[in-house]
Design an enzyme around this catalytic site. Structure first.
Site, mmCIF file in Angstrom:
data_model
loop_
_atom_site.group_PDB
_atom_site.id
_atom_site.type_symbol
_atom_site.label_atom_id
_atom_site.label_comp_id
_atom_site.label_asym_id
_atom_site.label_seq_id
_atom_site.Cartn_x
_atom_site.Cartn_y
_atom_site.Cartn_z
ATOM 1 C CG ASP A 31 -11.718 2.794 -30.275
ATOM 2 O OD1 ASP A 31 -13.485 2.338 -29.617
ATOM 3 O OD2 ASP A 31 -11.107 1.623 -29.869
ATOM 4 C CG PHE A 34 -15.131 7.753 -27.507
ATOM 5 C CD1 PHE A 34 -16.251 7.648 -26.675
ATOM 6 C CD2 PHE A 34 -13.816 8.223 -26.638
ATOM 7 C CE1 PHE A 34 -16.414 8.397 -25.531
ATOM 8 C CE2 PHE A 34 -13.857 8.392 -24.759
ATOM 9 C CZ PHE A 34 -15.316 8.282 -24.395
ATOM 10 C CB SER A 80 -15.959 -7.680 7.324
ATOM 11 O OG SER A 80 -15.345 -8.344 8.087
ATOM 12 C CG LEU A 81 -19.009 -10.196 3.623
ATOM 13 C CD1 LEU A 81 -19.607 -10.642 2.014
ATOM 14 C CD2 LEU A 81 -20.901 -9.937 3.832
ATOM 15 C CD GLU A 111 -24.433 -9.724 -5.170
ATOM 16 O OE1 GLU A 111 -23.730 -9.550 -4.452
ATOM 17 O OE2 GLU A 111 -26.119 -9.229 -4.884
ATOM 18 C CE LYS A 113 -15.244 -12.979 0.080
ATOM 19 N NZ LYS A 113 -13.871 -11.564 0.361
ATOM 20 C CG ASP A 115 -9.448 -11.751 -4.228
ATOM 21 O OD1 ASP A 115 -9.567 -10.827 -3.425
ATOM 22 O OD2 ASP A 115 -8.624 -12.218 -4.791
ATOM 23 N NE ARG A 134 -14.433 -3.173 5.275
ATOM 24 C CZ ARG A 134 -14.247 -3.709 6.283
ATOM 25 N NH1 ARG A 134 -12.578 -4.186 6.482
ATOM 26 N NH2 ARG A 134 -14.241 -4.118 7.374
ATOM 27 C CE1 TYR A 225 -26.648 -3.478 1.534
ATOM 28 C CE2 TYR A 225 -24.403 -2.923 1.704
ATOM 29 C CZ TYR A 225 -25.372 -3.988 2.655
ATOM 30 O OH TYR A 225 -25.609 -3.279 3.781
ATOM 31 C CE LYS A 287 -24.356 -9.309 -1.259
ATOM 32 N NZ LYS A 287 -24.058 -8.201 -2.838
ATOM 33 C CE LYS A 311 -11.496 -16.166 1.765
ATOM 34 N NZ LYS A 311 -11.465 -14.805 2.368
ATOM 35 C CB CYS A 406 25.984 -13.065 -11.834
ATOM 36 S SG CYS A 406 25.151 -12.634 -13.722
ATOM 37 C CB CYS A 409 28.541 -11.717 -16.216
ATOM 38 S SG CYS A 409 28.339 -10.920 -14.811
ATOM 39 C CB CYS A 424 24.389 -9.520 -12.165
ATOM 40 S SG CYS A 424 25.534 -9.074 -13.346
ATOM 41 C CB CYS A 430 26.215 -8.787 -17.099
ATOM 42 S SG CYS A 430 24.420 -11.072 -17.086
HETATM 43 S S1 IVH Z 1 -21.544 -7.541 0.214
HETATM 44 C C1 IVH Z 1 -22.491 -5.750 3.811
HETATM 45 N N1 IVH Z 1 -21.171 -8.625 -1.837
HETATM 46 O O1 IVH Z 1 -16.016 -8.712 0.657
HETATM 47 C C2 IVH Z 1 -21.824 -6.710 2.920
HETATM 48 N N2 IVH Z 1 -19.053 -8.163 -0.946
HETATM 49 O O2 IVH Z 1 -14.685 -10.456 2.964
HETATM 50 C C3 IVH Z 1 -21.355 -6.139 2.110
HETATM 51 N N3 IVH Z 1 -17.126 -9.003 -1.440
HETATM 52 O O3 IVH Z 1 -15.573 -6.700 2.302
HETATM 53 C C4 IVH Z 1 -20.598 -6.982 1.474
HETATM 54 N N4 IVH Z 1 -17.829 -9.562 -3.711
HETATM 55 O O4 IVH Z 1 -14.871 -6.174 -0.104
HETATM 56 C C5 IVH Z 1 -20.483 -8.338 -1.066
HETATM 57 N N5 IVH Z 1 -21.046 -9.482 -4.552
HETATM 58 C C6 IVH Z 1 -20.087 -8.924 -2.768
HETATM 59 C C7 IVH Z 1 -18.437 -9.547 -3.105
HETATM 60 C C8 IVH Z 1 -18.551 -8.493 -1.339
HETATM 61 C C9 IVH Z 1 -16.950 -8.907 -3.068
HETATM 62 C C10 IVH Z 1 -16.376 -8.284 -0.849
HETATM 63 C C11 IVH Z 1 -16.787 -6.754 -0.372
HETATM 64 C C12 IVH Z 1 -15.973 -7.042 1.347
HETATM 65 C C13 IVH Z 1 -15.235 -8.193 1.354
HETATM 66 C C14 IVH Z 1 -16.349 -9.274 2.732
#
Ligand code: IVH
Length: 672
Positions: A31, A34, A80-81, A111, A113, A115, A134, A225, A287, A311, A406, A409, A424, A430
């Protein structure tokens, strides 16, 4: 090697070592080495502003320039999905794909997901040119400056790799659990609202107007992606592996499934194993792997037909509420805590849950004896999310009311306008608040006195060794106050005294943070210290002068003024000064004297550096930055949109207007 070649060399080397450290977890240099290279690059870049590159590794530290996020349209909409919540729904997705592909064999990429917050990154000629949130899916906010500070996102791809001229890569920006918890702890000591979960914290951070703050928050990112005209492979999984070889952080948990059963097995594994991951996940994404097959399946208006999210179930339990107790935090905030019959939840036994504030209690219409639903928010802190009113009977106890006084106190609690918490107000009498302030003072990011922890502070209070009940008392402690000669505790007591003594060297910005001024976190403290140079200037600063500091808004400025208006705080600072704490910044080293004797006004906005950076540059070259134009002004450094009144004043006084480029030339001529 001349200086310009050295800059190019250092940039490439630092990109490379950054990748080894943040993506491969295989650093090859220490470090310190660096930091050394980074420091050298920073110095050379300061000397050669004409060689500015927004993707230099020095961009990782962020800039004080206040970000205004432009809305930009996505090249390809960010959809979105669809969501599924159980195996049957997932089987339906699988059947739809089977039908859509008319019996062709297919594989599914599995994969995690992540958060966090989704992000679209655009690269041209291997350089990050834009990062967009987004937004509504069609257009989002340009957050490029903030994203440049995220160390796991490459700014420039190594030229040895074979990336397309132009491509887009999408992924998720995350705040790791550890960073999230640390951030909330820090916010708690400052009396700021806590982030409910790492996703909110990541989203809030990404939209912060000050990229120095973003740089300090240690965000991470996973990419999932790849899009563009010339993407390298015919399958998603292979594309992600290729992107990994270009330097992107792609999760090595990605897998291919050949059957629905293999997809279930992936879920079963990660529903458990995700608890060990250093970041939050809320499900799995499946996917269709082959890109031609993805095209056959296509999209609905909202989401792709070739992908689906599964989910994870948030675990929930129902139990009886027996009591609500009120806890006083170190900042004086009072938090209601529910005490319930013990119940099993996500592998632990839960008996207490935070109720956050009075509004939440009222909205739940909570009564003692109610059966309540408990969930783990972000998998750690249990929360009450609802009441099962159908189970109320004649034994139902009284409605839960928020405390009026409180618990420690007895002072009457107050609720400040716009805030959810009750406080408080007795911050000088206090006890838990007094102890809390000293705990903050000695904490790692403040004075870093690790030999003084909560137990020591408790002991010092109990033995009456803190006559003023504040941190300045620490500096009057003698070894003989703590133990008798040759006591068995002598060694640990000596450590306490030595630790306190060593803290006298703590730099001024951290001393300022240690004072515990409300809303003044470590980043703001640094900015304010750098701007005003010493405590005297800060004490005397007017509201307008404080507002001129980047990152300081009205709330912070007013809080600083209120702090220094209180006689007991003035007295505290005075005693710290007498004890020998650093109350000013050391003199900056000079780069040249080319601006010596010159008074310079900065006006407008600039392309190559922020205003704050220009202030520093002026000082480092011997000049003085002044805020308003007068006869004594030597010249005005003018950027875009200089105010008309300033322009008129400068012209009427015959003061020269210097452009950004001319100014930089002035400095670089001197450096050569
Ligand atoms: S693919 C068209 N892969 O989940 C496909 N999304 O509910 C585009 N997310 O907006 C998304 N992990 O923010 C993809 N391994 C993953 C993901 C992922 C988290 C999120 C992403 C998306 C949301 C959809």
């Amino acid at each position: 090697m001349n200086e310009s070649e050295r800059i190019a060399y250092l940039r490439a080397a630092l990109h490379h070592h950054n990748h080894l450290y943040y993506i491969e977890n295989k650093p090859e240099i220490s470090d310190i080495e660096f930091d050394h290279l980074m420091h050298e690059l920073q110095q050379l870049e300061e000397k050669h502003p004409e060689l500015h590159d927004p993707n230099s590794p020095t961009a990782r530290v962020g800039s004080d320039l206040s970000n205004e996020f432009q809305t930009v349209q996505h090249t390809r909409p960010m959809l979105s999905l669809g969501n599924t919540y159980n195996r049957d729904e997932l089987a339906e997705f699988y059947n739809r794909v089977t039908e859509g592909l008319e019996g062709q064999p297919f594989q599914i990429a599995c994969e995690l997901k992540f958060d966090g917050v989704s992000i679209s990154l655009i690269y041209e000629q291997g350089k990050l040119v834009r990062a967009v949130t987004r937004g509504d899916g069609v257009s989002g906010d340009d957050v490029t400056e903030n994203v440049r500070t995220i160390r796991s996102i490459p700014l420039a791809l190594p030229s040895s790799t074979n990336y397309p001229d132009s491509f887009e890569i999408r992924g998720e920006i995350l705040m790791p659990w550890q960073v999230f918890e640390e951030l909330n702890r820090e916010r708690e000591t400052k009396g700021e609202a806590l982030f409910a979960n790492p996703r909110n914290a990541a989203a809030g951070t990404l939209k912060n107007k000050n990229s120095v703050v973003v740089a300090n928050r240690k965000l991470d990112a996973y990419l999932y992606y790849l899009l563009g005209e010339n993407i390298p492979k015919s399958s998603h999984f292979d594309n992600m592996n290729t992107a990994r070889s270009w330097g992107f952080k792609v999760s090595d948990t990605n897998m291919l499934a050949n059957t629905l059963e293999e997809m279930y097995a992936f879920i079963d594994h990660w529903d458990q194993a995700r608890r060990e991951l250093p970041f939050a996940t809320d499900g799995i994404v499946f996917k269709v792997n082959n890109i031609q097959q993805q095209e056959i399946l296509g999209f609905t208006a909202k989401s792709p037909r070739w992908a689906i999210a599964y989910k994870f179930q948030a675990e929930r339990a129902c139990t009886r509420l027996n009591d609500v107790i009120f806890q006083l935090g170190r900042t004086g905030a009072v938090t209601p805590v529910a005490v319930m019959d013990p119940v099993q939840l996500s592998g632990t036994i839960v008996q207490r849950a935070s109720l956050h504030n009075a509004d939440i209690i009222n909205n739940l219409d909570l009564h003692i004896g109610d059966f309540v639903y408990v969930e783990k928010a972000g998998e750690i802190i249990p929360q009450i999310i609802g009441v099962e009113t159908s189970r109320r009977d004649v034994n139902l106890g009284p409605k839960v009311e928020f405390l009026k006084n409180c618990p420690e106190c007895g002072s009457e609690l107050v609720r400040y306008p716009g805030e959810a918490a009750h406080y408080c107000p007795n911050d000088t009498g206090c006890l838990p608040q007094l102890k809390g302030r000293i705990e903050h003072f000695v904490s790692r990011d403040a004075m870093n006195i690790d030999s003084v922890g909560p137990e020591t502070i408790e002991m010092l209070f109990n033995q009456g060794l803190l006559p003023y009940q504040d941190a300045a008392d620490l500096y009057s402690l003698r070894l003989s106050d703590l133990c008798t000669p040759r006591s068995t505790r002598e060694k640990s007591c000596r450590k306490i005294i030595d630790g306190i003594h060593a803290s006298l060297q703590t730099p001024f910005d951290r001393v300022l943070y240690a004072l515990g001024i409300r809303f003044v976190g470590k980043v703001v403290a640094k900015q304010v210290a750098r701007h005003f140079k010493n405590i005297q200037n800060i004490r005397q600063a007017t509201l307008d002068e404080l507002l001129a500091v980047d990152g300081v808004g009205k709330i912070i400025a007013e809080s600083i003024i209120a702090y220094f208006n209180k006689p007991e705080n003035q007295d505290f600072v005075e005693r710290l000064t007498l004890a020998g704490l650093q109350m000013e910044l050391p003199e900056e080293e000079k780069l040249s004297e080319v601006l010596s004797g010159k008074s310079i006004v900065i006006s407008g906005s600039f392309e190559k550096h922020s205003r704050e950076e220009y202030k520093v540059l002026i000082e480092k070259h011997g000049g003085k930055n002044v805020s308003s134009i007068s006869k004594k002004t030597t010249f005005v450094l003018a950027g875009e949109g200089m105010g008309p009144s300033k322009l008129q004043k400068a012209t009427s006084l015959g003061i020269e207007i210097v452009s950004e480029n001319d100014f930089l030339r002035m400095l670089s001529d001197e450096s050569e």
